[in-house]
Design a protein around this motif. Structure first.
Motif, short mmCIF file in Angstrom:
data_model
loop_
_atom_site.label_atom_id
_atom_site.label_comp_id
_atom_site.label_asym_id
_atom_site.label_seq_id
_atom_site.Cartn_x
_atom_site.Cartn_y
_atom_site.Cartn_z
N ARG B 91 0.84 -1.21 0.00
CA ARG B 91 0.00 0.00 0.00
C ARG B 91 0.87 1.26 0.00
N TYR B 94 2.01 2.03 -3.44
CA TYR B 94 0.97 2.65 -4.27
C TYR B 94 0.77 4.12 -3.89
N ALA B 234 5.24 1.36 -7.33
CA ALA B 234 4.22 0.48 -7.90
C ALA B 234 4.19 0.57 -9.42
N GLU B 237 3.54 -2.41 -11.75
CA GLU B 237 2.21 -3.02 -11.87
C GLU B 237 1.24 -2.15 -12.67
N LEU B 238 1.71 -1.01 -13.15
CA LEU B 238 0.84 -0.13 -13.91
C LEU B 238 1.27 -0.11 -15.38
N ASP B 239 0.29 0.16 -16.24
CA ASP B 239 0.59 0.21 -17.68
C ASP B 239 1.13 1.58 -18.05
N GLN B 270 -5.09 4.59 -12.51
CA GLN B 270 -4.77 3.16 -12.39
C GLN B 270 -4.38 2.80 -10.96
N ALA B 271 -3.51 3.64 -10.36
CA ALA B 271 -3.02 3.33 -9.01
C ALA B 271 -4.16 3.36 -8.01
N GLY B 273 -7.24 2.76 -8.65
CA GLY B 273 -8.07 1.59 -8.92
C GLY B 273 -7.50 0.31 -8.34
N LYS B 274 -6.18 0.23 -8.26
CA LYS B 274 -5.56 -1.04 -7.85
C LYS B 274 -5.06 -1.06 -6.42
N ILE B 275 -5.15 0.07 -5.72
CA ILE B 275 -4.45 0.17 -4.43
C ILE B 275 -4.91 -0.91 -3.44
N PRO B 276 -3.97 -1.69 -2.90
CA PRO B 276 -4.37 -2.74 -1.95
C PRO B 276 -4.54 -2.18 -0.54
#
Ligand code: SF4
Ligand code: SF4
Lengths: 150, 359
Positions: B91, B94, B234, B237-239, B270-271, B273-276
């Motif tokens: 986290r 991100y 991060a 893990e992102l495009d 994106q970040a 959207g994906k943040i854990p």
């Protein structure tokens, strides 16, 4: 290639409300997390000195006996490291910036007389206990020495 | 041969955001040679490692520069984390990415404004900074500071971004995207803007390579270099793809930076959207012992961090190589043969950050 590409935006701006506020007539709006300056709730402080040691600017000082905590607000960069390190969580970063001034003086906060008296009493008690323990140890040592002699 | 004259340019000059001095050798109106000299705002921050411990240095590193401040703090912390073998929670990575991109956004919008100011388009300048203000509001909302974040520490981050704040950031991103699309039209299509930027200060791919240029300055000359592709924090893990242009002139550099504004907006989306879920900082024990070298992509280009610890709280050495330092050589090359009237624009197109360079 085009010309007058900005005319629309410029015209719109001409007839819309200003985006800036009339500070200081209209007070500034701060966010909840705004790092303006450091506040202390002095009576919760245990004068441990963690904040003094952690401050990158060396702007803090603490006097355990007098029960004071001082900050030179002009040197403070509002980084918040002292707040993070304080074990009693009695420091906090709050909104509102240091006002300009002609001198770089520091501000001193002193604990209330009750808290100071309580702390002094505790210190005395501790000293007494330590003295008693010392005396007991000395007596024990003397007794052991006397036994040896016999 | 026309008579040569030397004109001092800076350190105080209306177009310069920060003090740098250039000795310009002119032949009539054309620059023959430019000799830079720096050192007006050296503060000795690297030397401070002798007096401050490695945790305090995170706050000092951040203050190397007021615009790419987050990157410096991050680069320093990550380097120390590598030395100490600390695994940063996902986290935190991100969160760092989101803040990093917010800082890139405000830096690029600031640059766009300064560029507009350099070619004399004051209205556009204010419009850019007006959009930037919304990004600064986001930064203040999440970190408490407008340009100095102070959220990085060795081991992770100090503050979290709550779901409400994430929503506020996403809303701001929509606004920034909408407004930047309008600004882009003026920057990219306007006749008078193009007449100041097209074909001015061309740096070929070979030159950029030979002179070791970095960041948007190199990307505008067609070199696909972007340290974010290394996948630190991060980014892995992102495009994302580096944005490049083959023009090599001021127009190309503007195109790359405007493209990167949209790229940053996309990365932030994106970040978020994906943040854990999870922790935001790891426990740090002991002192750094060893050395590490780290490369990150600052808004102005590649920045390098070197730290050597000796097992005590005070580091042996902390060293930063900043993108502007790398780009100064390229700047002097583009200045050769330029018109005197274009100097301001050329200096601004490398997005100079002199306080980083001198620390
Ligand atoms: S760290 Fe907190 S408790 Fe300790 S001296 Fe500072 S303010 Fe007081
Ligand atoms: S906020 Fe930072 S500079 Fe200010 S007193 Fe605390 S540690 Fe020192």
């Amino acid at each position: 290639m085009a010309i007058m590409t900005f005319a629309g935006t410029a015209l719109k701006n001409l007839f819309s409300k200003p985006v800036t506020t009339k500070y200081p007539a209209v007070p500034a709006e701060y966010k909840e997390r705004t790092r303006g300056h450091i506040e202390i709730s002095i009576d919760d402080c245990i004068s441990c000195g963690m904040c003094v040691r952690s401050c990158p600017c060396g702007t803090l000082s603490v006097d355990k006996i007098k029960g004071t905590w001082s900050i030179n607000r002009f040197d403070c960069i509002a980084c918040g490291f002292c707040v993070e390190k304080c074990p009693k969580k009695c420091l906090s970063v709050v909104a509102g910036y240091q006002e300009p001034g002609a001198e770089k003086g520091s501000v001193t906060y002193t604990k209330s007389p009750e808290v100071l008296a309580e702390e002094a009493r505790k210190r005395e008690e501790m000293a007494k206990k330590a003295a008693e323990a010392k005396a007991a140890a000395a007596a024990k040592a003397a007794a052991a020495a006397a036994e040896k002699k016999d | 041969m026309a008579k040569r004259s030397v004109i001092p340019y800076g350190p105080q000059h209306p177009v310069l955001p920060e003090p740098i001095h250039l000795d310009l050798v002119l032949e009539d109106e054309k620059v023959v040679e430019a000799i830079p000299s720096i050192g007006f705002i050296h503060r000795g921050l690297e030397k401070l490692t002798e007096k401050r411990d490695f945790n305090q240095m995170a706050y000092v590193a951040e203050r190397i520069c007021g615009i790419c401040s987050f990157g410096h703090g991050y680069g320093y912390c990550e380097t120390v984390e590598h030395i100490m073998g600390i695994e940063v929670p996902a986290r935190a990575n991100y969160l760092r990415t989101i803040w990093f991109e917010l800082s890139r956004l405000h830096s690029h919008l600031l640059w766009a404004g300064l560029m507009a100011d350099a070619f004399g388009f004051e209205n556009l300048f204010y419009q850019c900074w007006r959009v930037r203000e919304k990004v600064l509001d986001c930064i203040e909302l999440t970190t408490g500071g407008r340009v100095i974040f102070s959220v990085n520490k060795v081991g992770g981050v100090i503050k979290d971004i709550t779901p409400e704040m994430q929503k506020a950031i996403l809303d701001t991103m929509d606004y920034v995207e909408k407004e930047t699309k309008i600004l882009k039209k003026t920057f990219m299509n306007d006749y008078s803007v193009q007449s100041r930027m097209k074909g001015v200060g061309v740096l070929t791919k070979e030159q950029a390579h030979a002179l070791g240029c970095a960041g948007p300055f190199a990307r505008a000359s067609g070199i696909a270099t972007d340290m974010r592709m290394r996948g630190y924090a991060a980014y892995g893990e992102l495009d994302m793809e580096p944005i490049i242009s083959n023009d090599g002139d001021c127009y190309g550099r503007c195109e790359v930076r405007i493209g990167e504004i949209f790229q940053s907006i996309d990365l932030i989306r994106q970040a978020i959207g994906k943040i854990p879920e999870g922790e935001i900082a790891a426990v740090v024990k002991g002192n750094p012992d060893g050395e590490y070298f780290m490369r990150i992509e600052q808004p102005r280009g590649e920045a390098d961090y070197y730290v050597r610890g000796n097992g005590t709280p005070n580091l042996d050495r902390m060293r930063v190589r900043t993108p502007t330092f790398a780009n100064l050589a390229g700047l002097c090359e583009t200045l050769k043969g330029a018109d005197y009237a274009d100097i301001g624009i050329l200096v601004v197109t490398i997005d100079p950050c002199i306080s980083c360079t001198e620390r």
